[in-house]
Design a protein around this motif. Structure first.
Motif, PDB file in Angstrom:
ATOM      1  N   LYS A 114     -44.479 -46.403 -19.519  1.00 45.06           N
ATOM      2  CA  LYS A 114     -42.802 -45.112 -19.059  1.00 45.06           C
ATOM      3  C   LYS A 114     -41.646 -46.283 -19.268  1.00 45.06           C
ATOM      4  O   LYS A 114     -41.769 -47.683 -18.222  1.00 45.06           O
ATOM      5  CB  LYS A 114     -42.861 -44.552 -17.450  1.00 45.06           C
ATOM      6  CG  LYS A 114     -41.787 -43.933 -18.227  1.00 45.06           C
ATOM      7  CD  LYS A 114     -41.882 -42.565 -16.873  1.00 45.06           C
ATOM      8  CE  LYS A 114     -40.021 -41.838 -17.474  1.00 45.06           C
ATOM      9  NZ  LYS A 114     -40.212 -40.581 -16.244  1.00 45.06           N
ATOM     10  N   LYS A 115     -41.367 -46.164 -20.474  1.00 49.57           N
ATOM     11  CA  LYS A 115     -40.153 -47.190 -19.936  1.00 49.57           C
ATOM     12  C   LYS A 115     -38.843 -46.280 -19.655  1.00 49.57           C
ATOM     13  O   LYS A 115     -38.551 -45.666 -19.992  1.00 49.57           O
ATOM     14  CB  LYS A 115     -39.880 -47.592 -21.665  1.00 49.57           C
ATOM     15  CG  LYS A 115     -41.219 -48.178 -22.359  1.00 49.57           C
ATOM     16  CD  LYS A 115     -40.748 -48.350 -23.779  1.00 49.57           C
ATOM     17  CE  LYS A 115     -41.593 -48.935 -25.207  1.00 49.57           C
ATOM     18  NZ  LYS A 115     -41.925 -49.665 -26.593  1.00 49.57           N
ATOM     19  N   LEU A 116     -38.298 -47.254 -18.947  1.00 54.57           N
ATOM     20  CA  LEU A 116     -37.718 -46.963 -17.546  1.00 54.57           C
ATOM     21  C   LEU A 116     -36.229 -47.320 -18.185  1.00 54.57           C
ATOM     22  O   LEU A 116     -35.264 -46.800 -17.304  1.00 54.57           O
ATOM     23  CB  LEU A 116     -37.534 -46.669 -16.571  1.00 54.57           C
ATOM     24  CG  LEU A 116     -38.994 -46.089 -16.262  1.00 54.57           C
ATOM     25  CD1 LEU A 116     -39.273 -46.412 -14.436  1.00 54.57           C
ATOM     26  CD2 LEU A 116     -38.776 -44.589 -15.992  1.00 54.57           C
ATOM     27  N   ASP A 135     -32.337 -47.550 -15.371  1.00 56.23           N
ATOM     28  CA  ASP A 135     -33.459 -47.130 -14.483  1.00 56.23           C
ATOM     29  C   ASP A 135     -33.701 -47.533 -13.811  1.00 56.23           C
ATOM     30  O   ASP A 135     -34.708 -48.045 -12.983  1.00 56.23           O
ATOM     31  CB  ASP A 135     -34.202 -45.590 -14.547  1.00 56.23           C
ATOM     32  CG  ASP A 135     -34.108 -45.011 -13.572  1.00 56.23           C
ATOM     33  OD1 ASP A 135     -33.437 -45.496 -12.147  1.00 56.23           O
ATOM     34  OD2 ASP A 135     -35.213 -44.033 -12.958  1.00 56.23           O
ATOM     35  N   THR A 136     -32.724 -48.716 -12.590  1.00 58.43           N
ATOM     36  CA  THR A 136     -34.050 -50.293 -11.646  1.00 58.43           C
ATOM     37  C   THR A 136     -33.720 -49.540  -9.486  1.00 58.43           C
ATOM     38  O   THR A 136     -33.931 -50.281  -8.982  1.00 58.43           O
ATOM     39  CB  THR A 136     -33.045 -51.004 -12.257  1.00 58.43           C
ATOM     40  OG1 THR A 136     -31.922 -50.919 -11.233  1.00 58.43           O
ATOM     41  CG2 THR A 136     -32.845 -51.912 -13.122  1.00 58.43           C
ATOM     42  N   THR A 144     -38.737 -52.322 -21.200  1.00 52.35           N
ATOM     43  CA  THR A 144     -37.793 -51.739 -20.769  1.00 52.35           C
ATOM     44  C   THR A 144     -37.591 -50.457 -22.461  1.00 52.35           C
ATOM     45  O   THR A 144     -37.103 -49.021 -20.937  1.00 52.35           O
ATOM     46  CB  THR A 144     -36.654 -51.947 -20.779  1.00 52.35           C
ATOM     47  OG1 THR A 144     -36.618 -52.790 -21.442  1.00 52.35           O
ATOM     48  CG2 THR A 144     -37.109 -53.779 -19.667  1.00 52.35           C
ATOM     49  N   PHE A 181     -39.464 -50.516 -15.653  1.00 54.31           N
ATOM     50  CA  PHE A 181     -40.846 -50.131 -16.376  1.00 54.31           C
ATOM     51  C   PHE A 181     -41.717 -49.734 -15.606  1.00 54.31           C
ATOM     52  O   PHE A 181     -41.668 -50.154 -14.624  1.00 54.31           O
ATOM     53  CB  PHE A 181     -40.862 -50.309 -17.582  1.00 54.31           C
ATOM     54  CG  PHE A 181     -42.356 -51.368 -17.028  1.00 54.31           C
ATOM     55  CD1 PHE A 181     -43.395 -51.984 -16.451  1.00 54.31           C
ATOM     56  CD2 PHE A 181     -41.263 -52.821 -16.688  1.00 54.31           C
ATOM     57  CE1 PHE A 181     -44.168 -53.029 -16.654  1.00 54.31           C
ATOM     58  CE2 PHE A 181     -41.920 -54.340 -15.829  1.00 54.31           C
ATOM     59  CZ  PHE A 181     -43.278 -54.055 -15.859  1.00 54.31           C
ATOM     60  N   SER A 182     -42.556 -48.677 -15.539  1.00 57.40           N
ATOM     61  CA  SER A 182     -43.540 -48.329 -14.509  1.00 57.40           C
ATOM     62  C   SER A 182     -44.864 -47.926 -15.256  1.00 57.40           C
ATOM     63  O   SER A 182     -45.229 -47.489 -16.530  1.00 57.40           O
ATOM     64  CB  SER A 182     -43.255 -46.593 -13.891  1.00 57.40           C
ATOM     65  OG  SER A 182     -43.359 -44.983 -14.944  1.00 57.40           O
ATOM     66  N   LYS A 228     -43.542 -48.797 -10.220  1.00 56.01           N
ATOM     67  CA  LYS A 228     -42.363 -48.957 -10.532  1.00 56.01           C
ATOM     68  C   LYS A 228     -41.567 -50.801 -10.572  1.00 56.01           C
ATOM     69  O   LYS A 228     -41.722 -51.006  -9.584  1.00 56.01           O
ATOM     70  CB  LYS A 228     -41.316 -47.881 -10.375  1.00 56.01           C
ATOM     71  CG  LYS A 228     -39.760 -47.743 -11.098  1.00 56.01           C
ATOM     72  CD  LYS A 228     -38.620 -46.734 -10.191  1.00 56.01           C
ATOM     73  CE  LYS A 228     -37.467 -46.961 -11.265  1.00 56.01           C
ATOM     74  NZ  LYS A 228     -37.133 -46.130 -10.520  1.00 56.01           N
TER      75      LYS A 228
END
Length: 273
Positions: A20-22, A25-26, A51, A72-73, A78
């Motif tokens: 999952k590209k986040l 959001d870190t 990412t 990313f997760s 995560k």
């Protein structure tokens, strides 16, 4: 770990089911990943693949050098990934090299991914060996393998992995080849499923070993929590003025605090289109 290029890592099979590209959001991450490498090895492409960003940049705290970070997760974990400045060495001849060195030394990322050019493996190994002197947790991404094939250059990833003691992944990041294997390697090293045994240069004389031990003892008296103190002692003995001055004037403590907060305070980043 199978590091050969095959149908499992072709672009059509870049399995994003568990990725999952986040983007930016870190927050609330499980692991910190440092992305290191020489300039023009494709680090930014790897970063963007994981990412979903097209380079998310800002400045490092107190520096004018740009930094890129995203998240990313994967497999329910995560990751925050930090694209360090491209550098040929960690011996601090420039601000870029100093930042990369200090983050790996004092930020103590959970995994350092080193991206190298498959057409220039021997040249790029200088940085790889320097990184492996600092950290026990690393993954080597041999990128641009498609260009190497066009030049009839073969990279034996198994032999390289055995010699270096870390996972080695062949990749062509622009075509998203090797990204599955890279994600799996990052996951296995960060979670401890793969125990790295990094190659280290150990041909030091007895006199130098004694000097390093004595210097390490003295440094720890002043900075008992200093990570990677043996490497710091070696650099001082080799005449690294920036490290020596940081020890003598107390700046080393600020560096450790800055990087061990994992640059969380540096939230002034902006997305570059």
């Amino acid at each position: 770990m199978n590091s050969t290029m095959n149908c499992e890592v072709c672009p059509a099979n870049f399995n994003e089911k568990n990725l999952k590209k986040l983007g930016i959001d870190t927050s609330n991450v499980d692991f910190i990943i440092a992305l290191a490498g020489n300039p023009n090895t494709g680090k930014s492409t790897v970063f963007n693949n994981l990412t979903g960003l097209r380079q998310h940049t800002g400045n490092w705290p107190g520096k004018t050098v740009a930094r890129s970070e995203g998240a990313f997760s994967f497999n329910d974990k995560k990751y925050k990934i930090i694209d360090l400045p491209g550098t040929y060495s960690l011996l601090s001849a420039s601000s870029d090299e100093e930042i990369a060195r200090d983050f790996i030394l004092f930020g103590q990322p959970d995994v350092t991914v080193i991206v190298i050019d498959a057409t220039r493996v021997e040249r790029n190994l200088n940085l790889v060996l320097q990184v492996l002197e600092i950290t026990d947790r690393a993954v080597l991404c041999v990128n641009l393998i498609d260009e190497a094939k066009r030049k009839n250059i073969e990279v034996d990833s198994r032999a390289l992995s055995k010699k270096l003691g870390i996972p080695v992944v062949l990749a062509a990041a622009r075509r998203k080849e090797g990204m599955n294997e890279l994600l799996n390697a990052i996951h296995e090293v960060s979670t401890g499923k793969f125990k790295c045994k990094p190659y280290r240069i150990s041909e030091y004389s007895d006199e130098l070993h004694s000097a390093i031990s004595a210097m390490t003892e003295q440094i720890l008296k002043i900075y008992p929590e200093l990570p990677n103190v043996r490497w710091v002692a070696l650099r001082m003995l080799e005449g690294d003025n920036t490290i020596t001055e940081a020890i003598l004037n107390g700046e080393i403590g600020n560096l450790v605090n800055s990087y061990q907060t994992r640059i969380s305070a540096a939230s002034d980043s902006v997305e570059v289109n």
